[in-house]
Design a protein around this motif. Structure first.
Motif, PDB file in Angstrom:
ATOM      1  N   PHE A   1     -22.722  12.123 -37.656  1.00  8.43           N
ATOM      2  CA  PHE A   1     -22.776  11.173 -38.759  1.00  8.43           C
ATOM      3  C   PHE A   1     -23.527   9.922 -38.318  1.00  8.43           C
ATOM      4  N   PHE A   2     -24.187   9.288 -39.189  1.00  7.03           N
ATOM      5  CA  PHE A   2     -24.753   7.948 -39.048  1.00  7.03           C
ATOM      6  C   PHE A   2     -25.862   7.802 -38.009  1.00  7.03           C
ATOM      7  N   PHE A   3     -25.570   7.432 -36.754  1.00  7.27           N
ATOM      8  CA  PHE A   3     -26.614   6.914 -35.871  1.00  7.27           C
ATOM      9  C   PHE A   3     -26.827   7.724 -34.601  1.00  7.27           C
ATOM     10  N   LYS A   4     -28.080   7.665 -34.136  1.00  4.11           N
ATOM     11  CA  LYS A   4     -28.430   8.012 -32.763  1.00  4.11           C
ATOM     12  C   LYS A   4     -29.103   6.792 -32.149  1.00  4.11           C
ATOM     13  N   VAL A   5     -29.001   6.698 -30.841  1.00  7.43           N
ATOM     14  CA  VAL A   5     -29.649   5.596 -30.134  1.00  7.43           C
ATOM     15  C   VAL A   5     -30.507   6.173 -29.021  1.00  7.43           C
TER      16      VAL A   5
ATOM     17  N   VAL B   1     -32.664   2.386 -32.639  1.00 10.12           N
ATOM     18  CA  VAL B   1     -31.594   3.005 -33.421  1.00 10.12           C
ATOM     19  C   VAL B   1     -32.206   3.906 -34.486  1.00 10.12           C
ATOM     20  N   PHE B   2     -31.602   5.073 -34.711  1.00 10.60           N
ATOM     21  CA  PHE B   2     -32.092   6.041 -35.698  1.00 10.60           C
ATOM     22  C   PHE B   2     -30.943   6.460 -36.605  1.00 10.60           C
ATOM     23  N   TRP B   3     -31.242   6.547 -37.906  1.00  8.99           N
ATOM     24  CA  TRP B   3     -30.263   7.121 -38.837  1.00  8.99           C
ATOM     25  C   TRP B   3     -30.189   8.616 -38.557  1.00  8.99           C
ATOM     26  N   HIS B   4     -28.985   9.108 -38.306  1.00 10.35           N
ATOM     27  CA  HIS B   4     -28.818  10.436 -37.727  1.00 10.35           C
ATOM     28  C   HIS B   4     -29.432  11.548 -38.572  1.00 10.35           C
ATOM     29  N   SER B   5     -29.209  11.548 -39.870  1.00  9.74           N
ATOM     30  CA  SER B   5     -29.609  12.682 -40.699  1.00  9.74           C
ATOM     31  C   SER B   5     -31.109  12.752 -40.928  1.00  9.74           C
TER      32      SER B   5
ATOM     33  N   LYS C   1     -36.126   5.247 -38.304  1.00 13.43           N
ATOM     34  CA  LYS C   1     -36.087   4.443 -37.090  1.00 13.43           C
ATOM     35  C   LYS C   1     -35.964   2.949 -37.379  1.00 13.43           C
ATOM     36  N   TYR C   2     -35.099   2.284 -36.615  1.00 12.05           N
ATOM     37  CA  TYR C   2     -34.972   0.836 -36.644  1.00 12.05           C
ATOM     38  C   TYR C   2     -35.289   0.334 -35.230  1.00 12.05           C
ATOM     39  N   PRO C   3     -36.542  -0.062 -34.993  1.00 13.59           N
ATOM     40  CA  PRO C   3     -36.963  -0.376 -33.617  1.00 13.59           C
ATOM     41  C   PRO C   3     -36.268  -1.613 -33.063  1.00 13.59           C
ATOM     42  N   THR C   4     -36.116  -1.621 -31.761  1.00 19.84           N
ATOM     43  CA  THR C   4     -35.576  -2.780 -31.070  1.00 19.84           C
ATOM     44  C   THR C   4     -36.596  -3.903 -31.053  1.00 19.84           C
TER      45      THR C   4
ATOM     46  N   GLY D   1     -29.119  -0.010 -40.991  1.00 19.44           N
ATOM     47  CA  GLY D   1     -28.919   1.356 -41.476  1.00 19.44           C
ATOM     48  C   GLY D   1     -27.892   1.419 -42.580  1.00 19.44           C
ATOM     49  N   PHE D   2     -26.775   0.713 -42.397  1.00 17.03           N
ATOM     50  CA  PHE D   2     -25.755   0.681 -43.449  1.00 17.03           C
ATOM     51  C   PHE D   2     -26.316   0.067 -44.727  1.00 17.03           C
ATOM     52  N   GLN D   3     -27.110  -1.003 -44.579  1.00 18.91           N
ATOM     53  CA  GLN D   3     -27.676  -1.682 -45.738  1.00 18.91           C
ATOM     54  C   GLN D   3     -28.608  -0.759 -46.521  1.00 18.91           C
TER      55      GLN D   3
END
Length: 512
Positions: free
Chosen positions: A240-244, A267-271, A275-278, A308-310
């Motif tokens: 569910f949700f995230f991978k890092v 950070v990546f949304w799992h499904s 990508k949300y880069p650092t 990701g939640f947003q």
């Protein structure tokens, strides 16, 4: 847990290598393993590693007969004994910052020769002493923990001038126990000379047969292959949700008493692997080494979870009359307390015996800062006010839309060595820009915020604390954090902790 695999103690192993490289920053997390932590890892991991390879070394030495300092030492047979399961087993680890090696020394107890000795005075043969004798043989090896080309961990024997593995013959020690006629102390009289003669005449060539260093080279190669398979893309909420992406972006840096490794932290949304880069940040790092390990996590990494939640519409919360204790506060008909019907009579008159529902949405990704060791989350919200007829056939009517902001201050801590948890220190919503039904009077900014402070906060804070008490599972396998601390600095969360090795203590995630 194999030797040095404690480096991956904060990384849950999953099966994905398809995350793209970070384009925005070299690293978003730094992991520090101190000499204290390395020594603990070696002492807990080395015995299991040795047993896993099933290397039950066998060696015997016969007919030791040396005369020194007026004392004859006769030993019929010495046999090799490996003592990894007793309290004497001890490994020490020292960091050599140049060229970047770990010197792992087996202090006395992995290899020990044991037998019985007869010590006799060569001048007066009637003076003799029988003892059990143990000859401890320390040795060391040097390894380098580095970064492979794909960002995974790599372990290899150190390629340095001089030996990277050696038996320390000059440092052997001899102990006598269970001696007959202990007051004679004959055996101790010439021990140093006997030790040097014994090494010269018997031990040196014989120990070469153990071939310890060549065996160890194969073990280090096996450890490196196992660490290379360790996936540095943990699922924060499994399934569910995230991978890092925690692949290493730079080579580790070696210091006098610790090693720092550098990890991307995207950070990546799992499904969808969105990508949300650092974002780049300069970590303010001190030279702390009192704990076994330290972890710096960029505040931007924390913000990426909120992003990701947003984006996926999960920063939404509904507060209803049923949420409030005794049902007061969000009722339209009421006579006591901070209640909507009492404070805004026009709502009570138009919608008697109804409930008021407050539907909250975050308008954009909240900002995260760290102040006075608190996590401060600030966001912009929109709130819809709905009047709900509680009867089964009743209707819901929207009477207002409000914009505003909310500030949440949190104290973070770690409990039971498995979860990061939080407690709300302050929750401050402030609504403005009210768009209300013209038939409703008295529903102004001051009244709305008074209602929120008097009724909603007492509901929202316990809910948030319930959420925080569930916590975020720390993905540790076969170990747990001990005496852990969390310190919030200007741009990072800093976790410092010792580690306790044990059974599989990986907690079941229940953040949501």
């Amino acid at each position: 847990m194999n030797l040095l695999l404690l480096l991956c103690v904060l990384i849950y192993v999953s099966k994905s290598h398809d995350l793209e490289d970070s384009e925005n920053c070299d690293y978003g997390a730094i992991f520090r393993l101190t000499e204290k932590g390395l020594t603990y890892a070696a002492n807990t991991g080395f015995p299991s590693m040795w047993k896993e390879k099933k290397w039950n070394l066998s060696l015997s030495i016969y007919d030791v007969n040396e005369t020194v300092n007026g004392v004859n030492y006769f030993i019929e047979k010495l046999h090799l004994k490996q003592n990894m399961e007793n309290d004497n087993f001890k490994v020490s680890v020292d960091i050599d910052s140049n060229p970047g090696c770990l010197k792992v020394t087996i202090n006395d107890s992995l290899a020990a020769l044991q037998g019985s000795v007869l010590c006799s005075d060569i001048h007066t043969r009637h003076e003799a002493q029988h003892c059990n004798i143990t000859i401890y043989i320390p040795w060391y090896f040097k390894v380098h923990i580095g970064r492979d080309t794909d960002g995974s961990f790599n372990v290899q024997m150190c390629n340095v001038t001089g030996e990277s593995c050696s038996i320390l013959l000059a440092n052997i020690t001899i102990n006598y126990t269970d001696c007959v006629n202990p007051t004679e102390r004959l055996c101790e009289k010439g021990t140093e000379e006997f030790k040097h003669n014994f090494i010269k005449n018997k031990l040196n060539k014989t120990l070469q047969l153990l071939d310890v260093c060549n065996r160890l080279d194969k073990v280090i190669d096996a450890i490196s292959k196992k660490m290379k398979k360790t996936d540095l893309a943990p699922v924060i909420q499994p399934g569910f949700f995230f991978k890092v992406n925690l692949s290493m972006s730079e080579k580790p840096s070696y210091n006098k008493s610790y090693i720092d490794t550098y990890h991307k932290g995207d950070v990546f949304w799992h499904s969808t692997l969105e990508k949300y880069p650092t974002e780049c940040v300069n970590f303010d790092r001190d030279k702390s080494t009192s704990k076994m390990l330290y972890l710096w996590i960029s505040k931007y990494g924390i913000r990426n979870f909120l992003k990701g939640f947003q984006r996926h519409g999960m920063l939404h919360y509904m507060i209803t009359a049923e949420n409030l204790n005794a049902g007061h506060g969000l009722n339209t008909t009421c006579e006591v307390g901070v209640c909507v019907g009492r404070l805004v009579p026009s709502i009570a008159e138009k919608y008697p015996n109804c409930f008021v529902d407050l539907d909250w949405y975050s308008l954009k990704t909240p900002n995260v800062t760290f102040e006075k060791n608190l996590a401060v989350v600030k966001g912009e919200i929109v709130m819809f006010v709905n009047i709900r007829d509680p009867r089964p056939s009743g209707h819901t009517t929207r009477i207002a839309k409000l914009n505003g902001d909310v500030t949440l201050r949190l104290k973070l801590y770690i409990t039971n060595g498995t979860r990061i948890q939080g407690t709300v220190v302050a929750f401050d919503p402030y609504m403005k820009n009210i768009d209300v039904d013209p038939k409703i009077t008295g529903f102004d900014e001051q009244t709305v915020n008074f209602i929120l402070l008097g009724a909603v906060v007492v509901t929202a804070e316990p809910k948030l604390n319930e959420f925080g008490n569930k916590g975020l599972c720390i993905p540790i396998s076969h170990a747990k954090l001990k005496n852990a601390t969390i310190h919030l600095i200007d741009n990072a969360i800093v976790i410092g902790s010792d580690v306790e090795y044990g059974n599989d203590t990986y907690c079941t995630p229940s953040f949501f």
